[in-house]
Scaffold this motif. Structure first.
Motif, PDB file in Angstrom:
ATOM      1  N   VAL A  53       0.822  -1.217   0.000  1.00  0.00           N
ATOM      2  CA  VAL A  53       0.000   0.000   0.000  1.00  0.00           C
ATOM      3  C   VAL A  53       0.854   1.265   0.000  1.00  0.00           C
ATOM      4  N   ARG A  54       2.149   1.138   0.416  1.00  0.00           N
ATOM      5  CA  ARG A  54       3.011   2.318   0.395  1.00  0.00           C
ATOM      6  C   ARG A  54       3.169   2.873  -1.017  1.00  0.00           C
ATOM      7  N   GLU A  55       2.969   2.020  -1.996  1.00  0.00           N
ATOM      8  CA  GLU A  55       3.062   2.514  -3.377  1.00  0.00           C
ATOM      9  C   GLU A  55       2.052   3.643  -3.629  1.00  0.00           C
ATOM     10  N   LEU A  56       0.918   3.596  -2.942  1.00  0.00           N
ATOM     11  CA  LEU A  56      -0.079   4.657  -3.108  1.00  0.00           C
ATOM     12  C   LEU A  56       0.483   5.993  -2.625  1.00  0.00           C
ATOM     13  N   ILE A  57       1.278   5.928  -1.553  1.00  0.00           N
ATOM     14  CA  ILE A  57       1.896   7.153  -1.032  1.00  0.00           C
ATOM     15  C   ILE A  57       2.957   7.650  -2.000  1.00  0.00           C
ATOM     16  N   LYS A  58       3.769   6.710  -2.479  1.00  0.00           N
ATOM     17  CA  LYS A  58       4.818   7.106  -3.434  1.00  0.00           C
ATOM     18  C   LYS A  58       4.222   7.703  -4.701  1.00  0.00           C
ATOM     19  N   ARG A  59       2.986   7.353  -4.971  1.00  0.00           N
ATOM     20  CA  ARG A  59       2.353   7.881  -6.185  1.00  0.00           C
ATOM     21  C   ARG A  59       1.375   9.007  -5.890  1.00  0.00           C
ATOM     22  N   GLY A  60       1.431   9.582  -4.710  1.00  0.00           N
ATOM     23  CA  GLY A  60       0.659  10.808  -4.524  1.00  0.00           C
ATOM     24  C   GLY A  60      -0.253  10.899  -3.316  1.00  0.00           C
ATOM     25  N   ALA A  61      -0.566   9.781  -2.646  1.00  0.00           N
ATOM     26  CA  ALA A  61      -1.465   9.868  -1.490  1.00  0.00           C
ATOM     27  C   ALA A  61      -0.710  10.393  -0.270  1.00  0.00           C
ATOM     28  N   ASP A  62      -1.402  11.191   0.543  1.00  0.00           N
ATOM     29  CA  ASP A  62      -0.801  11.633   1.803  1.00  0.00           C
ATOM     30  C   ASP A  62      -1.095  10.636   2.916  1.00  0.00           C
ATOM     31  N   ARG A  63      -2.186   9.921   2.747  1.00  0.00           N
ATOM     32  CA  ARG A  63      -2.599   8.982   3.784  1.00  0.00           C
ATOM     33  C   ARG A  63      -3.290   7.811   3.103  1.00  0.00           C
ATOM     34  N   VAL A  64      -3.146   6.625   3.714  1.00  0.00           N
ATOM     35  CA  VAL A  64      -3.865   5.459   3.194  1.00  0.00           C
ATOM     36  C   VAL A  64      -4.628   4.818   4.350  1.00  0.00           C
ATOM     37  N   TYR A  65      -5.902   4.696   4.197  1.00  0.00           N
ATOM     38  CA  TYR A  65      -6.708   3.951   5.170  1.00  0.00           C
ATOM     39  C   TYR A  65      -6.813   2.519   4.679  1.00  0.00           C
ATOM     40  N   VAL A  66      -6.417   1.576   5.518  1.00  0.00           N
ATOM     41  CA  VAL A  66      -6.488   0.176   5.113  1.00  0.00           C
ATOM     42  C   VAL A  66      -7.422  -0.570   6.055  1.00  0.00           C
ATOM     43  N   VAL A  67      -8.400  -1.244   5.491  1.00  0.00           N
ATOM     44  CA  VAL A  67      -9.195  -2.186   6.275  1.00  0.00           C
ATOM     45  C   VAL A  67      -8.934  -3.545   5.645  1.00  0.00           C
ATOM     46  N   ASP A  68      -8.354  -4.451   6.439  1.00  0.00           N
ATOM     47  CA  ASP A  68      -7.858  -5.716   5.908  1.00  0.00           C
ATOM     48  C   ASP A  68      -8.542  -6.856   6.663  1.00  0.00           C
ATOM     49  N   ARG A 165      -8.281   3.760 -17.483  1.00  0.00           N
ATOM     50  CA  ARG A 165      -7.471   4.125 -18.659  1.00  0.00           C
ATOM     51  C   ARG A 165      -7.743   5.528 -19.168  1.00  0.00           C
ATOM     52  N   SER A 166      -8.593   6.300 -18.477  1.00  0.00           N
ATOM     53  CA  SER A 166      -8.848   7.638 -19.002  1.00  0.00           C
ATOM     54  C   SER A 166      -7.800   8.636 -18.520  1.00  0.00           C
ATOM     55  N   THR A 167      -6.906   8.209 -17.625  1.00  0.00           N
ATOM     56  CA  THR A 167      -5.744   9.035 -17.238  1.00  0.00           C
ATOM     57  C   THR A 167      -4.552   8.117 -17.074  1.00  0.00           C
ATOM     58  N   LYS A 168      -3.386   8.704 -17.055  1.00  0.00           N
ATOM     59  CA  LYS A 168      -2.176   7.913 -16.809  1.00  0.00           C
ATOM     60  C   LYS A 168      -2.057   7.636 -15.324  1.00  0.00           C
ATOM     61  N   PRO A 169      -1.443   6.497 -14.956  1.00  0.00           N
ATOM     62  CA  PRO A 169      -1.188   6.272 -13.536  1.00  0.00           C
ATOM     63  C   PRO A 169      -0.203   7.318 -13.010  1.00  0.00           C
ATOM     64  N   ALA A 170      -0.387   7.743 -11.759  1.00  0.00           N
ATOM     65  CA  ALA A 170       0.529   8.735 -11.184  1.00  0.00           C
ATOM     66  C   ALA A 170       1.916   8.115 -11.059  1.00  0.00           C
ATOM     67  N   PRO A 171       2.960   8.875 -11.381  1.00  0.00           N
ATOM     68  CA  PRO A 171       4.316   8.320 -11.330  1.00  0.00           C
ATOM     69  C   PRO A 171       4.801   8.107  -9.899  1.00  0.00           C
ATOM     70  N   VAL A 172       5.772   7.217  -9.759  1.00  0.00           N
ATOM     71  CA  VAL A 172       6.352   6.941  -8.442  1.00  0.00           C
ATOM     72  C   VAL A 172       7.364   8.024  -8.087  1.00  0.00           C
ATOM     73  N   ASP A 173       7.241   8.547  -6.891  1.00  0.00           N
ATOM     74  CA  ASP A 173       8.250   9.453  -6.357  1.00  0.00           C
ATOM     75  C   ASP A 173       8.678   8.837  -5.030  1.00  0.00           C
ATOM     76  N   ALA A 174       9.837   8.169  -5.050  1.00  0.00           N
ATOM     77  CA  ALA A 174      10.262   7.368  -3.895  1.00  0.00           C
ATOM     78  C   ALA A 174      10.452   8.211  -2.646  1.00  0.00           C
ATOM     79  N   SER A 175      10.647   9.525  -2.837  1.00  0.00           N
ATOM     80  CA  SER A 175      10.913  10.365  -1.661  1.00  0.00           C
ATOM     81  C   SER A 175       9.628  10.797  -0.943  1.00  0.00           C
ATOM     82  N   ARG A 176       8.483  10.521  -1.533  1.00  0.00           N
ATOM     83  CA  ARG A 176       7.233  10.967  -0.897  1.00  0.00           C
ATOM     84  C   ARG A 176       6.965  10.208   0.399  1.00  0.00           C
ATOM     85  N   THR A 177       6.443  10.910   1.388  1.00  0.00           N
ATOM     86  CA  THR A 177       6.097  10.240   2.638  1.00  0.00           C
ATOM     87  C   THR A 177       4.620  10.467   2.947  1.00  0.00           C
TER      88      THR A 177
END
Ligand code: FAD
Ligand code: AMP
Lengths: 334, 265
Positions: A53-68, A165-177
């Protein structure tokens, strides 16, 4: 209550995120920046790791809510709706965007009724209105004949589904937290009325035409089932999936999951190739928003040419073999 | 098995004309039909009734002439229908429509199954079916391509999703939205048409259903349409004639260059 923040509803399967989750972040990030607010992703899944799920942060999310929870391994409307409604009640987001997939298009209306939220289906464009901060949602309607812009001035949250497919996936920015918030699954939210008791995966050829970058479609002009081999070969060479017109499906030349159009699927690939398809309005309704359209048809007046970026007026039995052969050489010489 | 089928009357869109200036549909001379995707629901409903008995009731919310759609469904083999109509419903978005239909279905009485079309060809949202299930709090499955089996308590359906078909066992009452694959709609019969003419179709306004008018029409609808545009239909692409082999080779060369310029090759 004050509603704030933008959410995207990520999609997961078998412990992995689906690509559409990253496309939603491209849209979500833009809206959150314009609204000067945070972007969160919601992941409802079973057995999904922090690393994933950290990939979501690297691609632009500030927070991820996970219910697993195992109860969330497969999509069922009732349980997913219960969990999402609870999250909305707790955190009050202002905007929620989900994918216009079979699950997104089921979950979101179910939730929007319960939260009395405005929901716009199948949007192709999302923006923030100057001054009011309202979400502006643009979508095709009436078989793609009009583009309607819709907003929800008074009710919150504002919700939309957007086409894969109507937009490109957000790119990875490894430095994002950002933060990962794991929330316990409340067993009371589990609704046992619908059980998934079986699954039959699509066999062999790629038929997930809605998430394909390239779709090569054949119509009645192919004359018989065997000739779909020409389409199959071209799809393979271009790394795409196979689509079809209703006439081809009704003649049982290929299965219904391949049908593009009003009573089939809506696709928005980067490249759509139509061979032997006339371009009836019901077919156009399903592919008109493709980025690039190529048409091959022997009739110069075929409607399909009106939406084509590159059209060849010729016999597909001549053109397709030539094209396939050319592509073999192209790939070979690389 | 008692079945309710919400059907929508829509303009026949195969030769839709748009008013270029106002961006609205030219309705004059455009025929109204049953939403073509609802025909699959009607057929599936009639087949279930033929096997298990019970009744099939259609319900439509719309202007007075939507009665025609209901009579047509009866002519196909449905038992009866209800028209939900009145000025208070005008301007309803999917929230208000699903609310109004769910309250109307409660008034119809006990049901086992609700069958909806996947989406309506005009509004094209596919939200009303799941919305009705949400309001009525019944089991929901969308994109159903096959009904596998059913008894008094449960229905087993196959659902067409991105990567295959999943089988769901659903407790009744349930709402199912169907895709084309589920059935091949029959045509109305002469006897059916006679029956349709004789069947009374009640018209319910909000007061009869006993619904909160504040939740209907524009008042109850969260969404507002703010702008309508006509997308440009013609892309003005390059169209290359290829009447013989020589020109076909050239056209294919041109296409390959075009695909290269767009990074597809
Ligand atoms: C309610 C409703 C829903 C519908 N939903 C859909 C839908 O989801 N999807 C869909 O596709 N349709 C749908 N249709 C049907 C639609 O109206 C058309 O009938 C259908 O799209 C036509 O398919 P086609 O283009 O393959 O066949 P045709 O219209 O018969 O066209 C075949 C084309 O092939 C060309 N051709 C023939 N031979 C050759 C050759 N040798 N080389 C090159 N070209 C050749 C011809 O010039 C012609 O243009 C729907 C219709 C209705 C009423
Ligand atoms: N006004 C209406 N009256 C009756 N049924 C409707 C109405 N609007 C939508 N439906 C049902 O909901 C389905 C989906 O419609 P929509 O959400 O408008 O795309 C349709 O196929 C119908 O089964």
């Amino acid at each position: 209550m004050t509603y704030a923040g933008v959410w995207t509803i990520a999609e997961a399967r078998d412990g992995a995120l689906r690509q559409v989750s990253f496309e939603l972040l491209t849209r979500g990030r833009k809206l959150a920046d314009k609204r000067n607010t945070t972007l969160s992703s919601v992941v409802l899944a079973s057995g999904i790791s922090d690393e994933t799920v950290r990939e979501l942060i690297k691609r632009g999310a500030d927070r991820v809510y996970v219910v697993d929870d195992p109860a969330l391994a497969h999509f069922t409307a009732e349980t997913f709706s219960n969990v999402l409604v609870k999250l909305i009640d707790t955190y009050a987001p202002e905007i929620i965007i989900a994918a216009a997939t079979t699950s997104g298009r089921t979950l979101m209306p179910h939730v929007s009724m319960r939260t009395h939220a405005g929901l716009t289906a199948d949007c192709t464009d999302l923006d923030i209105e100057e001054g009011t901060g309202n979400l502006l949602q643009t979508r095709p309607a009436i078989g793609g004949n009009i583009l309607a812009t819709i907003k929800t001035p008074e009710f919150r949250p504002q919700m939309s589904t957007v086409r894969p497919r109507s937009t490109k996936p957000a790119p990875v920015d490894a430095s994002r937290t950002g933060e990962i918030v794991r929330l316990p699954f409340d067993p009371a939210l589990r609704d046992g009325r619908v059980r998934r008791i079986g699954f039959k995966a699509n066999e062999g050829e790629e038929v997930d035409i809605q998430s394909a970058d390239v779709v090569v479609s054949g119509g009645k002009g192919l004359k018989k089932a065997e000739n779909f081999a020409l389409i199959r070969e071209l799809a393979e060479k271009l790394g795409g999936s196979i689509g079809a017109s209703r006439d081809a499906v009704d003649r049982a030349w290929i299965g219904y999951p391949h049908q593009v159009g009003l009573s089939g699927k809506t696709v928005t690939p980067k490249l759509y190739v139509a061979a032997g398809i006339s371009g009836a309005i019901q077919h156009l309704a399903g592919m008109k928003t493709a980025e690039t359209i190529v048409a091959i048809n022997s009739d110069p007046d075929a409607q399909i040419f009106r939406v084509a970026d590159y059209g060849i007026v010729g016999d597909l039995f001549e053109v397709l073999p030539l094209l396939n052969e050319r592509l073999s050489r192209e790939v070979g010489s690389k | 098995m008692n079945i309710v089928i919400p059907i929508k009357q829509v303009p026949e869109t195969s030769n839709v004309k748009m008013d270029e200036k106002t961006g609205t549909m030219v309705r004059e001379g455009v025929e109204s039909i049953i939403n073509p995707l609802d025909l699959y629901a009607i057929e599936a409903g009639i087949q279930l009734k033929d096997r298990f008995g019970g009744t099939v009731t259609v319900i439509s919310m719309g202007p007075p002439n939507a009665e025609k759609a209901i009579r047509e469904a009866i002519a196909m083999g449905c038992d009866g229908g209800v028209l939900v109509s009145g000025r208070e419903f005008a301007g309803s978005d999917t929230w208000a429509t699903a609310y109004a239909l769910s309250e109307s279905i409660k008034k119809i009485g006990a049901f086992d199954l609700i069958l909806c079309g996947e989406r309506a060809t005009d509004g094209d949202t596919g939200q009303v079916g799941p919305g009705i299930a949400s309001f009525l709090d019944v089991s929901l499955a969308t994109y159903v391509s096959r009904i596998v089996e059913t008894d008094e308590k449960e229905i087993v359906v196959e659902r067409l999703i991105e990567d295959g078909y999943e089988t769901l066992a659903m407790r009744l009452p349930a709402l199912v939205t169907v895709v084309k694959e589920i059935s091949y709609p029959r045509l109305p019969t002469l006897r059916g048409k006679q029956k349709a003419r004789k069947t009374a179709v009640p018209v319910w306004a909000a007061a009869e259903i006993g619904i909160d008018a504040a939740k209907l029409g524009l008042n109850g609808s969260p969404t507002r349409v703010v702008k309508i545009e006509m997308p440009k239909v013609t892309r003005g692409g390059k169209i290359v004639p290829a009447p013989d082999e020589e020109s076909a080779v050239r056209a294919v060369d041109g296409l390959v260059d075009f695909l290269k310029s767009k990074d597809f090759i």
